[in-house]
Design an enzyme around this catalytic site. Structure first.
Site, PDB file in Angstrom:
ATOM      1  N   ARG A 244     -56.988  18.901  10.251  1.00  0.00           N
ATOM      2  CA  ARG A 244     -57.667  17.942   9.366  1.00  0.00           C
ATOM      3  C   ARG A 244     -58.441  16.893  10.152  1.00  0.00           C
ATOM      4  O   ARG A 244     -59.386  16.292   9.625  1.00  0.00           O
ATOM      5  CB  ARG A 244     -56.657  17.332   8.386  1.00  0.00           C
ATOM      6  CG  ARG A 244     -56.128  18.361   7.384  1.00  0.00           C
ATOM      7  CD  ARG A 244     -55.177  17.745   6.379  1.00  0.00           C
ATOM      8  NE  ARG A 244     -53.946  17.275   6.970  1.00  0.00           N
ATOM      9  CZ  ARG A 244     -52.862  18.008   7.161  1.00  0.00           C
ATOM     10  NH1 ARG A 244     -52.834  19.272   6.790  1.00  0.00           N
ATOM     11  NH2 ARG A 244     -51.789  17.489   7.726  1.00  0.00           N
TER      12      ARG A 244
ATOM     13  N   GLU B 163     -43.553  14.644  12.498  1.00  0.00           N
ATOM     14  CA  GLU B 163     -42.611  14.212  11.458  1.00  0.00           C
ATOM     15  C   GLU B 163     -41.777  15.432  11.040  1.00  0.00           C
ATOM     16  O   GLU B 163     -40.623  15.306  10.678  1.00  0.00           O
ATOM     17  CB  GLU B 163     -43.397  13.656  10.264  1.00  0.00           C
ATOM     18  CG  GLU B 163     -42.540  12.961   9.228  1.00  0.00           C
ATOM     19  CD  GLU B 163     -43.347  12.510   8.025  1.00  0.00           C
ATOM     20  OE1 GLU B 163     -44.580  12.687   8.010  1.00  0.00           O
ATOM     21  OE2 GLU B 163     -42.732  11.994   7.080  1.00  0.00           O
TER      22      GLU B 163
HETATM   23  P1  AMP Z   1     -47.299  12.143  13.529  1.00  0.00           P
HETATM   24  O1  AMP Z   1     -47.413  12.823  14.861  1.00  0.00           O
HETATM   25  O2  AMP Z   1     -45.862  12.022  13.091  1.00  0.00           O
HETATM   26  O3  AMP Z   1     -48.015  10.824  13.507  1.00  0.00           O
HETATM   27  O4  AMP Z   1     -47.955  13.100  12.455  1.00  0.00           O
HETATM   28  C1  AMP Z   1     -49.343  13.102  12.255  1.00  0.00           C
HETATM   29  C2  AMP Z   1     -49.885  14.483  12.061  1.00  0.00           C
HETATM   30  O5  AMP Z   1     -49.080  15.269  11.206  1.00  0.00           O
HETATM   31  C3  AMP Z   1     -51.257  14.421  11.450  1.00  0.00           C
HETATM   32  O6  AMP Z   1     -52.083  15.400  12.067  1.00  0.00           O
HETATM   33  C4  AMP Z   1     -51.022  14.719   9.991  1.00  0.00           C
HETATM   34  O7  AMP Z   1     -52.045  15.566   9.500  1.00  0.00           O
HETATM   35  C5  AMP Z   1     -49.663  15.407   9.930  1.00  0.00           C
HETATM   36  N1  AMP Z   1     -48.730  14.763   8.988  1.00  0.00           N
HETATM   37  C6  AMP Z   1     -47.569  14.144   9.328  1.00  0.00           C
HETATM   38  N2  AMP Z   1     -46.928  13.676   8.267  1.00  0.00           N
HETATM   39  C7  AMP Z   1     -47.698  13.978   7.199  1.00  0.00           C
HETATM   40  C8  AMP Z   1     -47.596  13.708   5.791  1.00  0.00           C
HETATM   41  N3  AMP Z   1     -46.557  13.061   5.261  1.00  0.00           N
HETATM   42  N4  AMP Z   1     -48.601  14.154   4.994  1.00  0.00           N
HETATM   43  C9  AMP Z   1     -49.664  14.806   5.516  1.00  0.00           C
HETATM   44  N5  AMP Z   1     -49.817  15.086   6.824  1.00  0.00           N
HETATM   45  C10 AMP Z   1     -48.851  14.676   7.676  1.00  0.00           C
END
Ligand code: AMP
Length: 171
Positions: free
Chosen positions: A59, A96
């Site tokens: 994305r 996450e």
């Molecule tokens: P993080 O590394 O935990 O900051 O996760 C960010 C990445 O995971 C981004 O590329 C987001 O597209 C995806 N992502 C993580 N959590 C979500 C969520 N709750 N909804 C949509 N995309 C998420």
């Protein structure tokens, strides 16, 4: 901002139980809102002489390309392992939901580059922190990180100490 927020759909328990997934596809489908979001994403950086936008698969490619077009600069893809055909730098990071690797072509950026990192969402910040390590491995200057959505409860900014972080929609 409230109008943009109406175009973010909450999907509970996707892709795993306990995750509230922020679905950006309604925003992507709305041409005026998509353009507005892309403009707001780069607005603080118009005078920063950005030479490249880097975006994370998948994305981040969408908003990153729009940001690059707005800034009149090029786009650098940060991809999942095995997708980039040339020699790469690689970083591992925690999501996450799970863990993953991110790759960047070794010659994608030089120390002369001033880079804006773009993704759709920052949650824990693990993805963005890995991306920052990749970009600085090339010697590039990372000017800032810009996200459409910030999940503030997951404290992603804390994973990016000393970085300028810009987020349009906070939850
Ligand atoms: P993080 O590394 O935990 O900051 O996760 C960010 C990445 O995971 C981004 O590329 C987001 O597209 C995806 N992502 C993580 N959590 C979500 C969520 N709750 N909804 C949509 N995309 C998420």
């Amino acid at each position: 901002m409230e109008q943009l927020k109406h175009l973010i759909r909450d999907i509970p328990d996707f892709p795993k139980p306990g995750i509230l997934f922020k679905d950006i596809t309604p925003l992507l489908r709305d041409g005026a809102a998509l353009r507005h979001a892309a403009e707001l994403l780069v607005a603080p950086f118009l005078q920063e002489a950005i030479s490249a936008v880097a975006g994370m698969e998948a994305r981040g490619f969408i908003f990153g390309s729009l940001a690059a077009a707005s800034l009149g600069c090029g786009f650098v893809p940060l991809r999942k392992p095995g997708k980039l055909p040339y020699a790469t730098h690689r970083e591992t990071y925690d999501l996450e939901y799970g863990s993953a690797d991110l790759e960047l072509h070794v010659d994608a950026l030089t120390p002369a580059d001033r880079v804006l990192l773009v993704d759709d969402l920052i949650a824990t910040g693990g993805t963005a922190a890995a991306a920052c390590r990749l970009l600085t491995a090339c010697g590039a200057t990372l000017v800032a990180c810009a996200f459409v959505i910030e999940l503030q409860g997951l404290a992603g900014r804390a994973a990016l100490p000393g970085r300028t972080v810009h987020a349009l929609l906070r939850y």
